[in-house]
Structures are given as C-alpha cells and as structure tokens.
Motif scaffolding. Structure first.
Motif: not given
Ligand code: ZN
Ligand code: ZN
Ligand code: FE
Length: 765
Positions: A301-303, A619-621, A636-637, A718-722
């Motif tokens: 979901x959401x990925x 993400x929340x804001x 992640x989302x 750093x697993x965040x590809x972006x």
C-alpha cells in the motif's frame, strides 16, 4: 622426451568445500596425468601430486582459472617436494584439525542443470522437490558442524539409496560428494496437511497445495531457511485475510513468480536488476511497479515498489509452475506473527502458524539454521543490501589484513551480529528486532553456532553503547562472565565504520565526512541521535554538527505517531499550531492540550536530532500520514509521492561559523507552500531537496575547514532512493568521493561490521 617427476604440495583456502572442488581437482589431475591425492580438512583443501614440471604448471594454472562456479580461493600455498611415488590419483576422506576452519557456503538456489532435470520426464528425479547437486542446494541452513560432510548436516538421517550412492561416489558425476544429494527413494518427502490431518503426500501434496492456493486459501510452506505464508497475490480477499491474521496492516508483502518474464509484466526491471533476480542468491529485489501492473494495492500500500523474487528451491519451482487458471504471482511472506522471528522448527511452526493458515505444505528435511530471505535493491549501479541473509550469509566480508577474534553484537532493530578472525568478518544472517524472547534466543543460538562453525573464541566483545539494547546487555554480561574486554561503540560511529570497513578502509588514518542519517541511535550525550554529520575514521570520530534537537514526546512512542513529531518540530521552531494543520486533525482537543503541556514541561521528552523523525514530521505536516503501522512508514510514503521533476527546496540555515542548523525557515516555507495549495508531491520533493542541499552545504564547509574530500553516506535513511540518488549526484558533481554501502545494509543490519572495525582499532591502541 620424458621430464623427471617432481612433487607438489598445495594448500588452498576459501570456499572450497561443498562446491565440487575435489571432483574438479580430480578431473584436472586425471587430464594432466598426475598422481597423488586431494583431501578436505577443516582448514581447506590439501593436495599432493606427482608429475612432470610442465603438467604440474598447467595443473596449477587450470586450478586458478577454471574454478567451479561456486568456489572461490582466498589463499593458495604451493610447496615443491620430491616425487612421492603415487601410482593413482584419489580423493581421500575428510579429516578435521581442531581449531581450524573453512568458510561455509551460503545456501545456493537451484542450478540450471537441476532445473532442467526437475522438469524432464525421463530423469529419475523428475518433479522431485529436493533435487540438488554440487553446484546448488541447501548448505548453511542444514550445516550443524564442520567439516561439511553429510553426517554433519540435517541430511544425516537420510541414508543414500544405491543410485544416489553411485553418483555420490563417482568423481566425474555432478553429484560427487554433494552432501544433500537425494531422490524420491531415499530423500526427504513432501506432504500436505489441513486441520492437523495429513491429506496427501508427494506429487499429490504439491497438487493439493496448488489447489488450495488457486481457491484463495492461505497456506504455510516449509522452505529452505524457514516457513513462508503464501497466497494468490491477485486475490484481494486472500490478501485481506492474510493481513488480518498476521496482524500486519500495511507492510509490503514479498512476491514470487516463476520466471523473469512474469515479473516483467508487473514491474520495471533493469539489466542489473534482472541479473540480481537471477543470481544464485535469488534475493527479493525491490522493483519499480509498472503502472499497469494490475495487482491489488494491498500488496504494498502507498508504495511504488514491489519486492519480487524467483523460485530458489525446486519446491518453489514446482509450486509456481505456470498452468491455466493458476496464480501467476504468489505472496511469499515470512511465516511469523508481525515482528516475531520466522518459524523454522516444525512443532513450533505448526503451533504458531495454525491460526494464520488454512493448510500446510510440509517436508521432513530439518532446518538447522533459520534464515530469512534477503532483500536487495539496485542503487547507483550496484547491489544495495536492505537485508543480507539467505544466499549471502555466512559468506564473510574479506579484509586485507588479519583481524583479532572479536564478537560484535549489533543493534536492536534488524539485528545481525558479526564475528571476526583471520582475514574474515563473518556477518550473520538477519536475526530481527530484539524485542522478544524468541528473537533473543535466536540471537544467542546464532552466535554459538557461528563460534562453533568458524572456531572462534572471542578475545573481545563490541556492542552498541545504548544502555538498554538486549544485544548490548548480552555483551556486557558475557564480557563480565568471561573477563573479556568490552568496547562500547557509539551507534553512528558504527554506521560510519561499517561503510569504511566494507570499502577495506579499516586502517584509514585520514578522516572522512560521515552523513549518518537514521531513525534512532544512542548519542554520547544521552540524547537520541540520527541526523549526524561526523568526521572521523574507524579509530575515532567527532560530531561536527547535527539537526537541531527537538523534543520527542513520549520517546519511542513518537515513532508511531508522526503527528506528535510534526507538532514538536513546530513547537521547537516557535510556530503556532493553527487549526488547519493536518497533524492537529489527527489529535483530539484533549490530546493536543496534553501534548502542549508535555512539551512545555518537558515530561518524557528526550531530545532528538533524528533524520527519520524529521521526515516523519514532514510527512504528517503535509497530510501524508499521521500514524504508522511499521517502522519508517511515514517517511517511505513521503518518498513514494515525491515528484521527481521538482527541483525547488526550502531554506535550512547552516552557519559555517557556528556549525549550527536552523530549521525554522524550513518549516515556515513548507507551511506557506502548503497553505497556498501546492500539490503534496511538490511539497514532498522540495523537503527532500532541502536535505540534499543541506548535505552539500555542510560537506562543502567541512572540506574548506578540514580539507576532507571523502563522504560516507550511512544509516537507514539512505535507503530512501530519492534522497540517495540526488545527494550522491550533487556531492559527486562537487568533486567529492562518495562511499556508499554495497555489502552490508546501510541500516542497523550493518552496524555489527562497524563495531568490529572500531573494536579492532581500539584494541590496537
Ligand atoms: Zn544443481
Ligand atoms: Zn536416492
Ligand atoms: Fe542506525
């Protein structure tokens, strides 16, 4: 003319057992008309040969250049001796030298030859789910002790039939000394159970399992290193039942398909990614979903990624075999309840998994070591490990010089430990989150097993400096009990050192810059670190700057509630909580008042510089996620929605004189943008870009002030590809040398290697 005979004595170390090495030597010796013998011992392989100097030369040359596919040589000693007068060449029985060891091969996915035989009606192992040979099959998961011989594996209870024995004894057969070799007659067997009753066996059991899957049932399957839970990935109601029963709300499920062609229907697969999918390790590879993939969103979901793997055992190949009306893709998630370790012992598995599944596909080959599937991604044109486990462990990280015998206990989440000796750092398989008794037990058993297999008696123990990590508690107690020096390693220093170690920079005297970004780690000042800019090497580090501290209301609890982190960030920046803010809508009036009060009075509000919590707050804001169901979900989302074409960013004020960062202008600009109705995709992208720019700015300042040009990127963020792609691109553009992970995960699954490096330096001082 006849050359005089001379003799050679060879000692070869490396991955040379269980990989067809002795038959390889045998056939080479025969080809070159040499006499003598070859033997496995716990120190590698020993060879003595007589022959002419020409044939001996070509023999040695061929060993180096024609190695069997799974073999690799670490050291190669050659000694000349007088000819011994051997008349034949023979393979002698294994012998064991106490205290010595040889590396053990990881489990190897089914090879092309066995795959062909599996589907060949003329072959005697046609459709036999446990077919294997010297080039493939179970290794680490069935090994109880060394040397790697059948009596030391869980195949000990399956005496070979005459046909298998003949293959096993024939040096020219592909199954010569293949320890797990088996067939329908003598080997492990399959059966299918529902409600505790054995309904069918062999091929009928396989068909029963396939029928259940086709009907939308959820079944447990005993595999190589543990149990999977499987269902039809296209069946929404099966997925829903699986999520409910596994108590796993949003975390993505891994998928398995029969072939690369099938995977390409659902995901975009680059050349490197297909290589990785097809590699003998057969990891789960995170791939970009294709827009028309047609699979239910409930899988991930959401990925925008899907985790796919190919069948790695013959059983999986049979289970996924295409036929009409049969699911093309199966969910293959690990057989456990939410964060417990994967089940692998039969009685325990059946007890734990019964409430979750409609049936069991079982077999009677015992699993000695529980090993989860590995998860990999391709980043920057190379493998980027997310979870290094099946197929990789226990293959050591090789070093350029010998290391003392050290045990490093790793971290709390995604734990993996590491043991060193000689030129090896043996990183363990994935142990899991050290949050329950089960995981702790498998941590201790894993350490015992590695110490036995590799004959390691630690002379020092390293651990995270966190006061309460279970792995650190184990380390402190054991060092006390065994009177061993204990080296406590700061969490982010371990991340930095892990990356240096895998690049073979154990002894680097120069400092590097470390941008170490993760969710949480115990800081030297007792605060929760995670957005750290360090300079240092394996021997020492200095914290040069960090994201400014904000209160983390409720401590760990805040990781589940990004809304609370968002409001804490605003509170710290002195920005009023206005009613239109998404995080406020996630909290009742009472909760808001309580939070306000908690922040003002600093009740249970540890200080944090975490980069993970920063992204949670963003993400929340901007209304992406207020509460999370698994670690890192909000961030992640946020990454998943970020618009790749957006180049704008918000100001983060970094002062090159005081080395401080001010986030207030960032939050103000983000909120202003949000209020004018800028799309979330752009807000998300600009927030990421701001961190990229901050990294560039800070690294540049450090380069000017300290003349350091190498940057290490480590930590789970750093697993965040972006973020990863843009940061690497930007820093390299500025002429920095950028070091990133390729062998161990950037997340806490890699820190044990860093702990070894730091402890090794400390012991030398
Ligand atoms: Zn094979
Ligand atoms: Zn047999
Ligand atoms: Fe970490």
């Amino acid at each position: 003319m006849n050359q005089p005979l001379i003799g050679l004595k060879l000692n070869i170390r490396g991955i040379v057992q269980g990989v067809g090495f002795r038959p390889f030597i045998f056939s080479l010796a025969v080809r070159h008309h040499l006499t003598g013998w070859v033997i496995n011992n716990s120190n590698g392989v020993e060879i003595e040969v007589d022959g002419s100097s020409d044939s001996l030369n070509s023999f040695v040359n061929d060993i180096r250049h024609q190695l069997p596919p799974l073999a690799s040589i670490d050291t190669f000693h050659i000694e000349e001796q007088p000819a011994q007068g051997y008349t034949t060449f023979e393979i002698r029985r294994s012998q064991e030298n106490p205290g010595e060891f040889i590396p053990i091969s990881p489990d190897v996915s089914i090879c092309d030859d066995c795959w062909r035989e599996l589907f060949d009606p003329a072959n005697r192992r046609y459709r036999y789910p446990f077919i294997n040979c010297t080039n493939c099959g179970p290794r680490f998961t069935i090994t109880q002790n060394i040397p790697y011989d059948r009596p030391n594996t869980t195949m000990a209870g399956f005496p070979l039939c005459n046909d298998c024995l003949a293959e096993y004894q024939n040096p020219l057969d592909r199954r010569f000394h293949a320890q797990p070799v088996a067939c329908e007659v003598c080997g492990p067997a399959l059966w299918y159970e529902e409600d505790g009753r054995r309904l069918s066996q062999g091929e009928a059991a396989l068909q029963a399992a396939r029928k259940a899957l086709r009907q939308g049932k959820v079944i447990a399957i005993k595999g190589l290193g543990g149990y999977h839970i499987a269902c039809d990935a296209a069946n929404e109601s099966a997925l829903e039942r699986l999520r409910e029963r596994k108590r796993r709300s949003d975390k993505p499920f891994a998928l398995m398909a029969f072939s690369l062609e099938v995977i390409q229907k659902y995901a975009i697969v680059s050349d490197l990614e297909s290589k990785l999918l097809l590699s003998r390790q057969k990891p789960i590879v995170l791939l970009e979903k294709s827009l028309t993939n047609g699979l239910p969103d409930a899988i991930a979901p959401q990925q925008h990624t899907l985790g796919f793997m190919l069948p790695y055992t013959p059983l999986h190949a049979l289970l996924l075999e295409p036929s009409t009306d049969y699911p093309e893709v199966l969910v293959m998630t690990s057989g456990n309840l939410s964060e417990e370790p994967i089940a692998y012992e039969d009685a325990d598995a059946i007890q734990r998994l019964t409430p979750m599944v409609d049936g069991f596909l079982l077999h009677n080959r015992p699993i000695h070591m529980r090993v989860d599937d590995s998860v990999m991604r391709v980043m920057r044109g190379s493998t980027y490990p997310i979870r290094r486990s099946r197929g990789y462990a226990p293959e050591p990280i090789r070093t350029s010089r010998p290391l003392p015998e050290i045990l490093a206990c790793g971290g709390e989440l995604k734990n993996a430990f590491c043991l060193s000796r000689d030129q090896y750092a043996f990183m363990s398989h994935h142990i899991g989150d050290m949050e329950n008794y089960e995981t702790e037990r498998s941590f201790e058993q894993g350490i015992q097993h590695f110490e036995k297999l590799f004959r390691i008696h630690p002379t020092a123990i390293a651990c995270d400096s966190h006061p309460n990590y279970l792995a650190s508690t184990y380390a402190r107690e054991r060092s006390n009990r065994e009177q061993l020096p204990l080296i406590e390693v700061q969490h982010h220093h371990a991340h930095l050192a892990a990356c240096l170690a895998e690049h073979n920079l154990w002894d680097n005297k120069e400092n590097v810059i470390g941008c170490i970004f993760d969710g949480t780690g115990y800081g030297s000042d007792g605060a929760i670190w995670g957005g750290e800019f360090l300079i240092g090497n394996a021997a020492q580090f200095q914290r040069i700057t960090h994201l400014p501290y904000v209160p983390q209301p409720g401590g760990d609890a805040a990781t589940r509630h990004p809304a609370r982190m968002a409001l804490a960030h605003l509170w710290k920046a002195g920005i009023v909580w206005q009613d239109d803010l998404p995080p406020l809508s996630a909290l009742s009036d009472r909760e808001q008042a309580a939070l306000q009060n908690q922040l003002e009075k600093q009740v249970n509000c540890p200080q944090t510089s975490s980069m993970g919590r920063f992204f949670d707050a963003v993400s929340s804001l901007i209304g992406v996620r207020q509460h999370v169901n698994y670690e890192g979900q909000a961030a992640i989302e946020l990454e998943a929605i970020a618009d790749g074409n957006e180049s704008g960013c918000y100001p983060m004020l970094f002062s090159p004189t005081s080395y401080t960062i001010d986030l207030k202008p960032f939050w103000q600009a983000l909120l202003a943008d949000h209020r004018t109705g800028t799309p979330t995709a752009n807000l998300a992208a600009r927030s990421h870009n701001s961190i990229v720019q901050l990294c560039e700015h800070i690294c540049d300042t450090i380069r000017n002030d300290f003349s350091i040009n190498t940057v290490v990127l480590s930590g789970g963020v750093w697993q965040n590809r972006y973020l990863f792609d843009r940061t690497v691109f930007t820093l390299e553009n500025q002429g920095f040398q950028v070091l990133t992970h390729q062998k161990v995960p950037a997340n806490d699954g890699g820190i044990a290697l860093g702990q070894i490096a730091v402890a090794d330096s400390a012991l030398k001082q």
